[in-house]
Design a protein around this motif. Structure first.
Motif, mmCIF file in Angstrom:
data_model
loop_
_atom_site.group_PDB
_atom_site.id
_atom_site.type_symbol
_atom_site.label_atom_id
_atom_site.label_comp_id
_atom_site.label_asym_id
_atom_site.label_seq_id
_atom_site.Cartn_x
_atom_site.Cartn_y
_atom_site.Cartn_z
ATOM 1 N N VAL A 276 0.684 -1.216 0.024
ATOM 2 C CA VAL A 276 -0.034 -0.006 0.121
ATOM 3 C C VAL A 276 0.980 1.040 -0.104
ATOM 4 O O VAL A 276 1.682 1.433 0.835
ATOM 5 C CB VAL A 276 -0.825 0.047 1.313
ATOM 6 C CG1 VAL A 276 -1.788 1.316 1.308
ATOM 7 C CG2 VAL A 276 -1.955 -0.921 1.118
ATOM 8 N N TYR B 31 -0.796 1.480 12.281
ATOM 9 C CA TYR B 31 -1.479 1.373 11.304
ATOM 10 C C TYR B 31 -0.465 0.412 10.154
ATOM 11 O O TYR B 31 -0.874 -0.540 9.696
ATOM 12 C CB TYR B 31 -1.764 2.602 10.366
ATOM 13 C CG TYR B 31 -2.012 2.459 9.288
ATOM 14 C CD1 TYR B 31 -3.420 1.749 8.684
ATOM 15 C CD2 TYR B 31 -1.405 3.092 7.931
ATOM 16 C CE1 TYR B 31 -3.834 1.559 7.390
ATOM 17 C CE2 TYR B 31 -1.947 2.758 6.689
ATOM 18 C CZ TYR B 31 -2.954 2.083 6.159
ATOM 19 O OH TYR B 31 -3.408 1.750 5.119
ATOM 20 N N HIS C 275 -0.649 -3.137 11.375
ATOM 21 C CA HIS C 275 -2.076 -3.677 10.905
ATOM 22 C C HIS C 275 -1.997 -3.996 9.503
ATOM 23 O O HIS C 275 -2.385 -4.937 9.111
ATOM 24 C CB HIS C 275 -3.147 -2.674 11.280
ATOM 25 C CG HIS C 275 -4.339 -2.973 10.535
ATOM 26 N ND1 HIS C 275 -5.416 -3.971 10.825
ATOM 27 C CD2 HIS C 275 -4.868 -2.562 9.374
ATOM 28 C CE1 HIS C 275 -6.218 -3.781 9.947
ATOM 29 N NE2 HIS C 275 -5.830 -3.132 9.022
ATOM 30 N N LEU C 276 -1.434 -2.872 8.776
ATOM 31 C CA LEU C 276 -1.337 -3.329 7.114
ATOM 32 C C LEU C 276 -0.347 -4.166 7.007
ATOM 33 O O LEU C 276 -0.543 -5.140 5.847
ATOM 34 C CB LEU C 276 -0.978 -1.808 6.433
ATOM 35 C CG LEU C 276 -1.167 -1.420 5.300
ATOM 36 C CD1 LEU C 276 -2.603 -1.576 5.094
ATOM 37 C CD2 LEU C 276 -0.551 -0.015 5.167
ATOM 38 N N VAL D 262 -2.302 -7.286 7.075
ATOM 39 C CA VAL D 262 -3.246 -7.576 5.930
ATOM 40 C C VAL D 262 -2.414 -8.172 4.789
ATOM 41 O O VAL D 262 -2.844 -9.014 4.132
ATOM 42 C CB VAL D 262 -3.939 -6.348 5.550
ATOM 43 C CG1 VAL D 262 -4.860 -6.408 4.398
ATOM 44 C CG2 VAL D 262 -4.863 -6.167 6.743
ATOM 45 N N ARG E 149 -2.400 -11.558 2.236
ATOM 46 C CA ARG E 149 -2.818 -11.222 0.770
ATOM 47 C C ARG E 149 -1.645 -11.674 -0.220
ATOM 48 O O ARG E 149 -1.828 -12.455 -1.132
ATOM 49 C CB ARG E 149 -3.076 -9.616 0.537
ATOM 50 C CG ARG E 149 -4.303 -9.132 0.934
ATOM 51 C CD ARG E 149 -4.548 -7.890 0.204
ATOM 52 N NE ARG E 149 -5.996 -7.315 0.899
ATOM 53 C CZ ARG E 149 -6.250 -5.981 0.666
ATOM 54 N NH1 ARG E 149 -5.604 -5.241 0.156
ATOM 55 N NH2 ARG E 149 -7.387 -5.839 1.341
ATOM 56 N N ASP F 113 -11.490 0.523 1.823
ATOM 57 C CA ASP F 113 -11.145 -0.873 1.965
ATOM 58 C C ASP F 113 -11.356 -1.265 3.446
ATOM 59 O O ASP F 113 -10.741 -0.630 4.283
ATOM 60 C CB ASP F 113 -9.652 -1.154 1.314
ATOM 61 C CG ASP F 113 -9.418 -2.341 1.394
ATOM 62 O OD1 ASP F 113 -8.810 -2.925 0.404
ATOM 63 O OD2 ASP F 113 -9.566 -3.042 2.543
ATOM 64 N N LEU G 274 -10.121 -3.661 4.931
ATOM 65 C CA LEU G 274 -8.949 -3.987 5.698
ATOM 66 C C LEU G 274 -7.622 -3.053 5.751
ATOM 67 O O LEU G 274 -7.111 -2.677 6.817
ATOM 68 C CB LEU G 274 -8.555 -5.414 5.204
ATOM 69 C CG LEU G 274 -9.510 -6.517 5.257
ATOM 70 C CD1 LEU G 274 -8.647 -7.645 4.660
ATOM 71 C CD2 LEU G 274 -9.444 -7.083 6.800
ATOM 72 N N THR G 275 -7.696 -2.654 4.575
ATOM 73 C CA THR G 275 -6.277 -1.534 4.652
ATOM 74 C C THR G 275 -6.775 -0.119 4.805
ATOM 75 O O THR G 275 -5.731 0.854 5.073
ATOM 76 C CB THR G 275 -5.647 -1.582 3.097
ATOM 77 O OG1 THR G 275 -6.857 -1.013 2.117
ATOM 78 C CG2 THR G 275 -5.191 -3.008 2.642
ATOM 79 N N ALA G 276 -8.109 0.402 4.695
ATOM 80 C CA ALA G 276 -8.614 1.677 4.900
ATOM 81 C C ALA G 276 -8.175 2.441 3.815
ATOM 82 O O ALA G 276 -8.246 3.468 3.931
ATOM 83 C CB ALA G 276 -8.183 2.238 6.445
ATOM 84 N N GLU G 277 -7.734 1.934 2.612
ATOM 85 C CA GLU G 277 -7.586 2.803 1.494
ATOM 86 C C GLU G 277 -8.865 3.572 0.959
ATOM 87 O O GLU G 277 -9.944 2.734 1.221
ATOM 88 C CB GLU G 277 -6.864 2.056 0.473
ATOM 89 C CG GLU G 277 -5.325 1.379 0.463
ATOM 90 C CD GLU G 277 -4.867 0.614 -0.248
ATOM 91 O OE1 GLU G 277 -4.074 0.879 -1.305
ATOM 92 O OE2 GLU G 277 -5.438 -0.575 -0.181
#
Ligand SMILES: Cc1cc2nc3c(=O)[nH]c(=O)nc-3n(C[C@H](O)[C@H](O)[C@H](O)COP(=O)(O)OP(=O)(O)OC[C@H]3O[C@@H](n4cnc5c(N)ncnc54)[C@H](O)[C@@H]3O)c2cc1C
Lengths: 298, 804
Positions: A186, A270, A273-274, A277, A281, B671, B673-676
């Protein structure tokens, strides 16, 4: 935003390059694609007395894909490696990662080896090299050494390259049969360095159970954080309902290994957390690729 | 109310209103634009030593080490500045409420008040050498306590300016009572429903791709100065330079070359460099150029937006606002060169398309040790609209009503124009809306975005595990402020039409739009018209390009100038054709008798006739010499009351602003999960009155929305507690790329302005204004979490989810 004065060297051969580097020692810096170095010079954050431009050293512009892996020469641009079908066939993770590196115009200039030497903890390629257990070949006047990824990245923006040394190539090993890879990240904007990112490699056994699973995480530590999650993942059989893996446990296992920091773009919470995730994935995607999609929806 | 002075001619058949290709583009996109840094290749370069501290006293400046640098020409500090140059820079827009306005010195005197404030100017052979010299100059600072953050500053534990108590530059209250005479506070107390909340908007900035820049040439023989500046106002820069350097105005020329964006920051003037560079050029009798670099632009130009707002609102069961009370803390940075325009605009434009019962707005404009705050595209409106639209959404949520219904319940109706909001606008004139159709605008928007079918879309997405939300936002924008602009139109004997106006261009497409106006007004081919802007050699009287005013003010001035030229052309043609001027028309550059096309005379010939000559240079001029044609011997060659030449000059001075409006809606996906945050759709209904060129207006909207997306999701200036700007580069200040900007679906509504001959309203800023409000609303809708603070990043959204 103009660099302080420096002497410019434009050697045309590897030998000449090594001679110049030996001469200038700690006062020299190699100029490859310049995509990281030039901004540093312009902001006067780096002030080398000598700049050794390797862009004329044609013998460094190589991409050699062999069954055992891909060796990328110091002048191979991101874009060339990304487009190389041979490299992609041997080690698909290179292409998967390079697509996420900056923008096309930067990939046209930036080099894979330069990116490794630059050792930005948010960069994709150091994570790829670390995940695959690759290495970097360093040459100096009258000598050469091959440094394993685990020893190569020594800190944020720090690598094992010593004064007078040139990184001549990097080796990205191939993975065994029934392996798959993925790079998930991300970034704030398209092409930016990742807020968090995960490279994953999964190898299946003959029964399509997870035999090996590793991840490398970016932007959550001083160097790429590699975690072997084989044990948490498997060996799990491929059930028709999907991979019978406790993904939360896998994510937690990785989250325990990382040490993210807060910056202006994201809190440490964050990032942690990210990363969890993205671990899930990336591993799912890698496992899927390893099974050539034979296992259906994950 | 005033009628349109004269019906606009030929707008139906001319190029007015057409999607004419921008004539600037071929030049600009093939690298043939001439920007400031493209000029003056042989000029010396200036560079500046800037303060590394947010607040410090200068103890000593030691330049000794720099003196040995090969190629150094001069070093200047405040001590070297003569006369008025040593005084603080002008406070451009004084205001009675600005009781403690302060501006910087061109070079810091004793105290620096933000990181980036210029302290020493260096002139050298080139910029590299100049920066080398800068790096060797040692400034000894005594560090003072930095004041950072508007709330901390308001508590005034430390002062930015010793002589400004409480750090308060200005304090202003405006009250509009309800029709029944009740104050806002009384109306809120008495209302069936009340809400109170706080909103935050972060700092952003114009960040044009081309920074500022100045290039000065002194002509010692002529004792004149030519200055090129990347400015939004060349005429006013010229006056400032003449005043600060003590030069006669006619001896100073200022030219704005191609300018790579301004967005407000280049309307501020004179920047220190804009007077220091010409001063040094004259002193040294050498050409000097300064090109701002990106870091300089971040830390030493201007920022905007940052506000904290405390809102109280009272409303009835239908969501009609009975009373609104807003208290704004406005961070104006270290200095107030542009006065308090930004908080005034926020206070007044907050009202948007609504008639609310009673309104009270109070703001304090507060000093901090940060870069000064001056208007950035939207100029306080994005904050005001954020406040009002978030309020509307809160009312709707509180009442469980549709958000668009609540808005509609508050709209000013089409038959209520002109509508007086009872306040004083930024130009000191009454805030009276001239025209608009807000219900129609909302109807169009709901249709465009599919408002009514959205719930089904949301359900569908939810079934796929996706979260989407929709948001809407409305604004009204006072545009085209005065005092005036002028236009000059000249037809030469080759049939070409030369147009000039004093205001500048920063990429808006003025060369195209003004040529469309002229081609239509004059009846000449578009290709024959050429336009020059921002060059004081061509037009000396002007205000500048800001406040979405070029099309309104210069556009109308040029149209009026055209009408003068047309009148004169018809007069001369009537003479030559022995016809009544009222029977004449101009088409394709030829004057002809209506209904008798053979009785005609081209404008080129009229230009010849209008200027009787003694000397001939070519075929055309030969026809105008004294022996070639024989006008009546008992009349002077130039009739009384006439002037030679087929040209006209006129001015347009608007009685007050004209009020454009619009509404935006967005559908976003978050999103889980990612909060995008991803913008799936973005829809705009835009009303800027008569459209001169819809394509150019859409371009303005697209650029504005792109900047709005930046303000909503990406851009903020991050200062640490020491007053260091942590993200003073494009690496960390996240301007959205094309990849972050959604496709923008636009529909136009045209409610002509009754205030000006062309019926136009401004369009330059609109796109940016409601974006933060719209995106916040859509995210709130998707997430079910109140969004009170913009911009919002995935990390912020994640934090909000955790706090829920
Ligand atoms: C806008 C932008 C976005 C970017 N985004 C990303 C991104 O998302 N992910 C990412 O990974 N990177 C990103 N980059 C960096 C880019 O990938 C660079 O190209 C790369 O990091 C450095 O490669 P280079 O060839 O340009 O090296 P240079 O800039 O030339 O050099 C970088 C450093 O490595 C040293 N060096 C280079 N080559 C050698 C060598 N052969 N031997 C010894 N020392 C050497 C130099 O001396 C210097 O210290 C971005 C860059 C920009 C400008």
């Amino acid at each position: 935003m103009k660099p302080p004065p420096f002497d410019y060297h434009g050697p045309a051969s590897l030998g000449e390059t090594l001679r110049v580097l030996a001469e200038v020692g700690p006062h020299g810096k190699v100029l490859a694609g310049g995509q990281s170095l030039i901004p540093l010079l312009n902001m006067r954050l780096a002030a080398p007395a000598h700049l050794v431009d390797i862009n004329r050293v044609a013998e460094l512009d190589t991409i050699a894909a062999e069954p055992g892996g891909v060796r990328v020469g110091a002048l191979a641009r991101h874009a060339a490696v990304e487009r190389s079908a041979a490299a992609r066939a041997v080690q698909p993770l290179l292409g998967q990662a390079l697509r996420l590196v900056a923008h096309p115009v930067i990939r046209n200039r930036g080099t894979v080896v330069g990116s490794l030497v630059h050792a930005d903890p948010s960069a994709e390629l150091p994570a790829v090299l670390a995940l695959l257990g690759g290495s970097v070949r360093l040459a100096r006047l009258g000598g050469e050494r091959e440094v394993a990824a685990a020893e190569f990245f020594t800190g944020p923006l720090e690598s094992a390259v010593a004064p007078g040394e040139l990184a001549v190539s990097a080796f990205f090993p191939a993975l065994p049969e029934r392996s798959g890879t993925a790079f998930c990240e991300v970034a704030r904007r398209h092409g930016d360095y990742a807020v968090a990112g995960v490279a994953a490699a999964v190898t299946l056994d003959e029964d399509f159970r997870i035999a090996a699973a590793r991840v490398a995480c970016v932007s959550v530590g001083p160097v790429p954080v590699v975690a072997d999650v084989t044990e948490v993942c498997g060996p799990r059989p491929a059930a028709s309902v999907g991979w019978d893996v406790d993904w939360d446990a896998v994510a937690r296992a990785v989250q325990d290994r990382i040490d993210p920091e807060e910056d202006i773009h994201a809190t440490a919470t964050y990032r942690r957390h990210l990363t969890g995730v993205l671990v899930t994935r990336a591993l799912k995607s890698a496992a899927h690729e390893a099974g050539h999609g034979e296992q259906g929806e994950l | 109310m005033s009628e349109r002075r004269e019906p606009a001619r030929e707008h139906v058949t001319g190029v007015f209103g057409k999607r004419v290709q921008r004539r600037e583009d071929a030049r600009l996109i093939t690298g043939r634009g001439r920007f400031l840094d493209d000029l003056g290749g042989n000029a010396l370069a200036a560079a500046f030593v800037r303060s590394p501290h947010a607040h410090a006293r200068i103890r000593d400046i030691d330049v000794a080490a720099a003196l040995d640098v090969d190629g150094l020409v001069a070093i200047y500090t405040w001590e070297d500045l003569p006369g008025v140059l040593a005084e603080p820079l002008p406070l451009l827009i004084p205001h009675p409420a600005l009781t403690h306005g302060r501006t910087a010195y061109p070079l810091a005197r004793e105290v620096v008040r933000h990181v980036g404030e210029p302290v020493v100017m260096v002139v050298a052979r080139d910029r590299y050498v100049a920066e080398d010299a800068c790096s060797l100059i040692e400034v000894d600072y005594e560090i003072l306590k930095p004041v950072v953050g508007v709330e901390e500053a308001a508590q005034a534990a430390h002062l930015v300016h010793e002589d400004v108590p409480g750090n308060v530059a200005a304090h202003m209250v405006q009250e509009v009572p309800a029709p029944d005479g009740r104050s806002a506070r009384e109306a809120i107390e008495a209302a069936p429903h009340t809400l109170a909340f706080r909103l935050d908007i972060e700092r952003s900035a114009c960040t044009p791709l081309e920074g500022k820049g100045v290039y000065a040439r002194w002509d010692a023989d002529d004792e004149s100065l030519r200055v090129y500046s990347s400015t939004q106002t060349s005429t006013s820069v010229r006056m400032a330079i003449a005043a600060k350097l003590g030069l006669p105005l006619p001896k100073v020329e200022v030219i704005a070359p191609d300018v790579g964006g301004g967005f407000g920051v280049k309307i501020v003037h004179p920047w220190p460099e804009e007077i220091l560079v010409p001063w040094a050029a004259r002193l040294l009798d050498r050409e000097i150029k300064w090109t701002e670099d990106r870091r300089e632009h971040f830390i030493s130009s201007a920022h905007e937006r940052a506000q904290v707002q405390y809102v109280r609102v009272g409303f009835d069961d239908d969501g009609r606002v009975l009373g609104l009370d807003v208290n704004i803390l406005h961070d104006n940075g270290a200095y107030t060169p542009y006065g308090i325009i930004v908080p005034i605009v926020t206070s007044t434009q907050l009202l948007g398309p609504y008639k609310i019962g009673a309104y009270r707005v109070e703001f304090s404009s507060i000093y901090t040790n940060t870069v000064q705050v001056t208007p950035y595209r939207g100029a306080g409106r994005p904050q005001g609209v954020f406040c009002m639209e978030r309020t509307m959404d809160r009312i709707a949520a509180h009442l469980g009503r549709d958000r668009t219904d609540v808005r509609a319940a508050n709209f000013i109706q089409p038959d209520e124009f002109p509508y007086d909001q009872g306040m004083t606008f930024q130009d000191g004139r009454p805030l009276i809306y001239d025209s608009g159709d807000y219900p129609e605008s909302l109807r169009m928007l709901k249709e465009l975005i599919g408002w009514d079918s959205f719930p089904a879309m949301r359900d569908q997405a939810a079934a796929e595990g996706r979260r989407i939300g929709i948001g809407v936002g409305c604004y009204v924008e006072g545009t085209g402020v005065g005092p005036y602009e002028g236009g000059h139109v000249q037809v030469t004997s080759d049939g070409r039409v030369h147009v000039s106006t004093g205001l500048t261009s920063q990429g808006q497409g003025h060369e195209t739009v003004f040529a469309q106006i002229v081609a239509t007004e004059l009846g000449v081919p578009f290709e024959k018209v050429s336009v020059v802007t921002g060059d004081t050699r061509r037009f000396g009287y002007a205000v500048g390009t800001f406040a979405s005013r070029a099309a309104v003010v210069s556009g109308n001035a040029i149209a009026l100038a055209c009408r003068k030229v047309r009148e004169k052309a018809l007069r001369i043609a009537a003479d030559a054709l022995e016809a009544d001027p009222r029977d004449l028309e101009i088409t394709d550059g030829v004057v002809h008798v209506v209904g008798a096309p053979s009785a005609s005379i081209p404008l080129s010939t009229i230009a010849v006739l209008s200027n009787p000559l003694r000397y001939a240079f070519d075929d055309e001029t030969r026809r105008a010499t004294q022996f070639a044609s024989a006008p009546s011997p008992d009349r002077p060659p130039v009739s009384e009351g006439e002037e030679p030449g087929l040209e006209g000059r006129d001015y347009y001075s608007p009685i007050r602003s004209t009020f454009a409006s619009g509404m935006h809606a967005a559908i976003v996906e978050t999103d889980p999960l990612t909060a995008e945050i991803k913008i799936l759709r973005y829809a705009v209904v835009h009303d800027c009155g008569k459209l001169i060129n819809p394509m150019i207006v859409e371009g303005q909207i697209h650029g504005g929305v792109a900047q709005g997306v930046g303000g909503a999701l990406y851009e903020k200036m991050v200062y640490d507690q020491h007053g260091q700007l942590l993200n003073a580069s494009f690496m960390d200040f996240l301007m959205p790329y094309a990849t972050e900007v959604p496709r923008i679906e636009t529909t136009h509504l045209e409610t002509p302005s009754p205030l000006n001959p062309l019926g136009v309203k401004g369009a330059g800023e609109a796109g940016v204004i409601p974006v933060s409000a719209v995106i916040a609303a859509a995210i709130e809708d998707a997430e079910g979490i109140p969004i009170d603070r913009m911009p919002i990043s995935p990390s912020d959204l994640h934090a909000l989810r955790l706090a829920r």
